[in-house]
Design an enzyme around this catalytic site. Sequence first.
Site, PDB file in Angstrom:
ATOM      1  N   GLY A   1       1.053  -1.268   0.031  1.00 28.23           N
ATOM      2  CA  GLY A   1      -0.020   0.051   0.107  1.00 28.23           C
ATOM      3  C   GLY A   1       0.721   1.155   0.115  1.00 28.23           C
ATOM      4  O   GLY A   1       2.010   1.235  -0.193  1.00 28.23           O
TER       5      GLY A   1
ATOM      6  N   HIS B   1      -4.345  15.616  14.910  1.00 21.36           N
ATOM      7  CA  HIS B   1      -2.997  16.237  14.971  1.00 21.36           C
ATOM      8  C   HIS B   1      -3.182  17.517  15.635  1.00 21.36           C
ATOM      9  O   HIS B   1      -2.232  17.914  16.417  1.00 21.36           O
ATOM     10  CB  HIS B   1      -2.537  16.561  13.435  1.00 21.36           C
ATOM     11  CG  HIS B   1      -2.263  15.318  12.681  1.00 21.36           C
ATOM     12  ND1 HIS B   1      -2.073  14.130  13.133  1.00 21.36           N
ATOM     13  CD2 HIS B   1      -2.681  15.191  11.382  1.00 21.36           C
ATOM     14  CE1 HIS B   1      -2.008  13.223  12.068  1.00 21.36           C
ATOM     15  NE2 HIS B   1      -2.407  13.982  10.945  1.00 21.36           N
TER      16      HIS B   1
HETATM   17  C1  BG6 Z   1      -2.690  13.214   7.500  1.00 19.38           C
HETATM   18  C2  BG6 Z   1      -3.840  13.593   6.882  1.00 19.38           C
HETATM   19  O1  BG6 Z   1      -2.841  12.586   8.681  1.00 19.38           O
HETATM   20  O2  BG6 Z   1      -1.721  14.314   7.643  1.00 19.38           O
HETATM   21  C3  BG6 Z   1      -3.568  14.524   5.630  1.00 19.38           C
HETATM   22  O3  BG6 Z   1      -4.721  12.526   6.658  1.00 19.38           O
HETATM   23  C4  BG6 Z   1      -2.420  15.470   5.743  1.00 19.38           C
HETATM   24  O4  BG6 Z   1      -4.688  14.920   4.984  1.00 19.38           O
HETATM   25  C5  BG6 Z   1      -1.143  14.821   6.496  1.00 19.38           C
HETATM   26  O5  BG6 Z   1      -2.060  16.085   4.397  1.00 19.38           O
HETATM   27  C6  BG6 Z   1      -0.173  16.233   6.951  1.00 19.38           C
HETATM   28  O6  BG6 Z   1       0.839  15.506   7.391  1.00 19.38           O
HETATM   29  P1  BG6 Z   1       2.224  16.477   7.203  1.00 19.38           P
HETATM   30  O7  BG6 Z   1       3.174  15.516   8.157  1.00 19.38           O
HETATM   31  O8  BG6 Z   1       2.464  16.365   5.749  1.00 19.38           O
HETATM   32  O9  BG6 Z   1       1.898  17.578   7.764  1.00 19.38           O
END
Ligand code: BG6
Length: 483
Positions: free
Chosen positions: A20, A240
């Site tokens: 994947g 996040h």
């Molecule tokens: C992921 C989300 O968890 O985090 C995405 O599903 C997002 O939509 C990504 O783009 C962002 O992560 P980073 O590390 O690029 O800020």
Amino acid sequence: MVSRVIPVSTFDLVLFGATGDLARRKVLPSLFHRFQVGQFSEESRIIGASRSDMSKQAFRSFVAKCLEEFSDTASADESCVKRFLNLIDYVQIDASTETGWDVLSSKMRPQIISVFYLSVAPGLFGTIASRLRASGCSNRESRIVVEKPFGHDLPSAQALNKELLNSFEEDQIYRIDHYLGKETVQNLMALRFANSLFEPLWSAAHIDHVQITVAEDMGIAGRGEYYDQSGAMRDMVQNHLMQLLCLIAMEPPSKFSATAVRNEKVKVIQALEPVSNANIARGQYVSSMPGEDYLDHAGNPHSQTESFVAMKVQVANWRWAGTPFYLRTGKCLRERVSEIVVQFRDPPHMIFDGTEGHKGNTLVIRLQPDEGITLHTTIKDPGPGGMRLADASLDMSFADTRVPTERSQDAYERLIMDVVRGDQTLFMRGDEVVAAWEWTDPTIEAWQEKRFAPSTYDVGGSGPEDSLLLIHRDGRRWRPIGR
Ligand code: BG6
């Protein structure tokens, strides 16, 4: 500064969903990078598991291609890549049938730490967990790693927790939120809890407000189907941004241990007040290019899902009552920037004349790009001309503190090694995920109930107008996205 790589014990890592996207882009390259710096030895093994009918050799070629594409193999010597590929094995396995489980079980070494990394749809977590147990692949020392989305709402998250807990104990479950693996996110804890400078000021008495921005320049093209079911609130805020908020707002834990840190984070989430529609701005991007609007990318002309959300959040406890936290995140914005802004209160009384525009200090914690911390201060404008004030900043870029030859570690590298070490500090505990959904669900329900439609915003901008109003009406401003 000295680079220190602390070797981990030998392990067998079984990667479900081995062909994947996440496996290709993140998990396999991260493992390679850790091998390259000598963090684990050739005794360890990585066993790919998926439904594809593939030989071990074919899977090794697949891994070699991933590394070429997503890791820095150009700088690696060829023999290192070869030695890494020698660790790789493959099992064809079908989560929904008996196929492959006895083969996997015969490959496991009971005396070695086993890690089962589920890079698969959440609908398969429970089945895989129970088959691992029933087939004897796992034991009490095994670890199971799962990725977000961890549920879609409170009931689904509770159901996932229950399914995993049927076969594994909580101390064996590693729920990844890759933001916690980012260097600056950990630095945030160092900043707060390894310095005595900030802690006495870290409360509503001295902090006017906090802004947390996670802006992305990319849209959702290519993953519209998943994203449209989710939206910015579920995809980014519930996990996040919530983690960042916890690290800023939590009480000092008694030590840097999984239990102590996670106990404090849960308390923050439980103290969050529900957010009314008046304190939320939602948006969908629109483009001047035909076919590039959110609705086109989502493949759903009637979608009401948000690709941007901004909100004013209150942490209802003694430390934070009266200090709002403004959160915003969105796709297709001006730049890819993640940062936390801690705005200290203005001096209570200004003794200098003509000092309009000189406000309280601002601490900016940049997560990406260009990780670092800047403290904006006010100084006397140097030279003659009387007592005029000027802005000056104390700037620390983490790139400057790194060993020059050392590349920065991807969040996944750190997190996977933590799994092998058995350190759950940077992973979400079951009750933390549940608490986060308990707060998120009513907010989403409220906007669904009132048919609170998203407004539009231009691709390459800063988000919808109402997100500006959200903060302007409190007499405050967002820090601009990008310089
Ligand atoms: C992921 C989300 O968890 O985090 C995405 O599903 C997002 O939509 C990504 O783009 C962002 O992560 P980073 O590390 O690029 O800020």
